[in-house]
Design a protein around this motif. Structure first.
Motif, PDB file in Angstrom:
ATOM      1  N   ALA A 192      41.489  43.204  44.325  1.00 38.33           N
ATOM      2  CA  ALA A 192      41.078  42.669  42.582  1.00 38.33           C
ATOM      3  C   ALA A 192      40.066  44.108  42.101  1.00 38.33           C
ATOM      4  O   ALA A 192      39.730  44.594  41.553  1.00 38.33           O
ATOM      5  CB  ALA A 192      40.906  41.382  42.038  1.00 38.33           C
ATOM      6  N   GLN A 193      38.934  43.956  43.319  1.00 36.53           N
ATOM      7  CA  GLN A 193      37.699  45.197  43.398  1.00 36.53           C
ATOM      8  C   GLN A 193      38.092  46.382  43.341  1.00 36.53           C
ATOM      9  O   GLN A 193      37.954  47.140  43.020  1.00 36.53           O
ATOM     10  CB  GLN A 193      37.091  44.915  43.961  1.00 36.53           C
ATOM     11  N   LEU A 194      39.325  46.786  44.402  1.00 32.43           N
ATOM     12  CA  LEU A 194      40.081  47.783  44.440  1.00 32.43           C
ATOM     13  C   LEU A 194      40.399  48.675  43.268  1.00 32.43           C
ATOM     14  O   LEU A 194      40.451  49.721  43.339  1.00 32.43           O
ATOM     15  CB  LEU A 194      40.546  47.791  46.381  1.00 32.43           C
ATOM     16  N   VAL A 195      41.458  47.598  42.832  1.00 25.79           N
ATOM     17  CA  VAL A 195      41.979  48.378  41.513  1.00 25.79           C
ATOM     18  C   VAL A 195      40.826  48.665  40.882  1.00 25.79           C
ATOM     19  O   VAL A 195      40.602  50.092  39.684  1.00 25.79           O
ATOM     20  CB  VAL A 195      42.902  47.216  40.800  1.00 25.79           C
ATOM     21  N   MET A 196      39.872  47.323  39.979  1.00 24.24           N
ATOM     22  CA  MET A 196      39.261  48.217  39.435  1.00 24.24           C
ATOM     23  C   MET A 196      38.153  49.324  39.960  1.00 24.24           C
ATOM     24  O   MET A 196      38.101  50.676  39.133  1.00 24.24           O
ATOM     25  CB  MET A 196      37.460  47.171  39.475  1.00 24.24           C
TER      26      MET A 196
END
Length: 86
Positions: A44-48
């Motif tokens: 999720a952090q990578l997508v953000m």
């Protein structure tokens, strides 16, 4: 702006983010999920990171591991998204 970034710049910024976040060097084709380096929270952090850093929106139907599994996968995904946006 992201539209002016070429694949080399996208690759370098993605590599830098992953290397710093995972505290290890990665090959550009190294699958971070298959290697067990990341969990769902990091995904999720990578997508953000991708959305904020490259100024794109990742749609729900684009939340595929294949698009975020490696430096090159992210580079190809972002390059394709920014080409469509032009």
């Amino acid at each position: 702006m992201t539209a002016t970034l070429g694949p080399d710049e996208i690759r370098e910024r993605t590599r830098q983010y992953l290397t710093t976040s995972l505290a290890r060097e990665l090959g550009d084709d190294e699958d971070i999920f298959a290697a067990g380096f990341v969990n769902s929270l990091f995904a999720a952090q990578l997508v953000m990171f991708v959305e904020e850093r490259f100024g794109i929106t990742v749609e729900n139907d684009e939340l595929e591991l294949a698009y975020f599994s490696s430096v090159n996968a992210v580079t190809d995904f972002v390059a394709a998204k920014t080409d469509r946006a032009r």
